[in-house]
Design an enzyme around this catalytic site. Structure first.
Site, PDB file in Angstrom:
ATOM      1  N   TYR A  64       0.413  -3.966  -9.642  1.00 29.90           N
ATOM      2  CA  TYR A  64       0.036  -2.547  -9.621  1.00 29.90           C
ATOM      3  C   TYR A  64       1.270  -1.665  -9.740  1.00 29.90           C
ATOM      4  CZ  TYR A  64       1.427  -2.337  -4.673  1.00 29.90           C
ATOM      5  OH  TYR A  64       2.118  -2.375  -3.501  1.00 29.90           O
ATOM      6  N   CYS A  65       1.011  -0.420 -10.154  1.00 30.43           N
ATOM      7  CA  CYS A  65       2.059   0.592 -10.292  1.00 30.43           C
ATOM      8  C   CYS A  65       1.523   1.869  -9.655  1.00 30.43           C
ATOM      9  CB  CYS A  65       2.426   0.777 -11.768  1.00 30.43           C
ATOM     10  SG  CYS A  65       1.013   1.258 -12.786  1.00 30.43           S
ATOM     11  N   TYR A  66       1.910   3.018 -10.172  1.00 24.83           N
ATOM     12  CA  TYR A  66       1.444   4.292  -9.612  1.00 24.83           C
ATOM     13  C   TYR A  66      -0.030   4.547  -9.924  1.00 24.83           C
ATOM     14  CZ  TYR A  66       6.376   5.352  -8.947  1.00 24.83           C
ATOM     15  OH  TYR A  66       7.680   5.299  -8.564  1.00 24.83           O
ATOM     16  N   GLY A  68      -1.786   2.687 -12.690  1.00 28.76           N
ATOM     17  CA  GLY A  68      -2.427   1.608 -13.425  1.00 28.76           C
ATOM     18  C   GLY A  68      -2.013   1.445 -14.869  1.00 28.76           C
ATOM     19  N   TYR A  93      -1.632   2.236  -7.218  1.00 29.54           N
ATOM     20  CA  TYR A  93      -1.515   2.448  -5.776  1.00 29.54           C
ATOM     21  C   TYR A  93      -2.205   3.737  -5.335  1.00 29.54           C
ATOM     22  CZ  TYR A  93       0.433   2.464  -1.087  1.00 29.54           C
ATOM     23  OH  TYR A  93       0.569   2.468   0.281  1.00 29.54           O
TER      24      TYR A  93
END
Length: 102
Positions: A64-66, A68, A93
């Site tokens: 995951y990142c900020y 997606g 996230y």
């Protein structure tokens, strides 16, 4: 054909509970330190390269990142390297935090 699957927060919780995937956070280190999914590892270049070369390709991988988007690129890379079950968290996230705020 995609070599990874975009997964919703609800499905990711089930994945975590049932399969204990390796969880990779590809956000900035300061954001990772400010808060992350339990048991997630911060992905830096050396970790990424080490996992691509020597990682367990049969263990599920949740990235995951900020929001997606960046995680999809990383998920695709792991899929290209032969990882069998690669998931990118839809909404990143930000979405996880929204579903887990009290």
């Amino acid at each position: 054909m995609k070599k990874f699957e975009v997964i919703a927060v609800s499905a990711s919780k089930q994945l975590i509970a049932e399969q204990q995937p390796m969880i990779l956070d590809c956000r900035d280190l300061k954001d990772y330190k400010a808060g992350h999914i339990d048991n997630a590892m911060h992905v830096h270049e050396q970790l990424r390269d080490s996992l691509l070369k020597k990682g367990d390709k049969h263990r599920p991988l949740l990235i995951y990142c900020y929001y997606g988007h960046a995680s999809e690129h990383l998920a695709e890379m792991f899929g290209d390297f032969g990882f069998q079950q690669v998931y990118s968290l839809a909404g990143g996230y930000a979405e996880w935090k929204q579903h887990n705020s009290v």
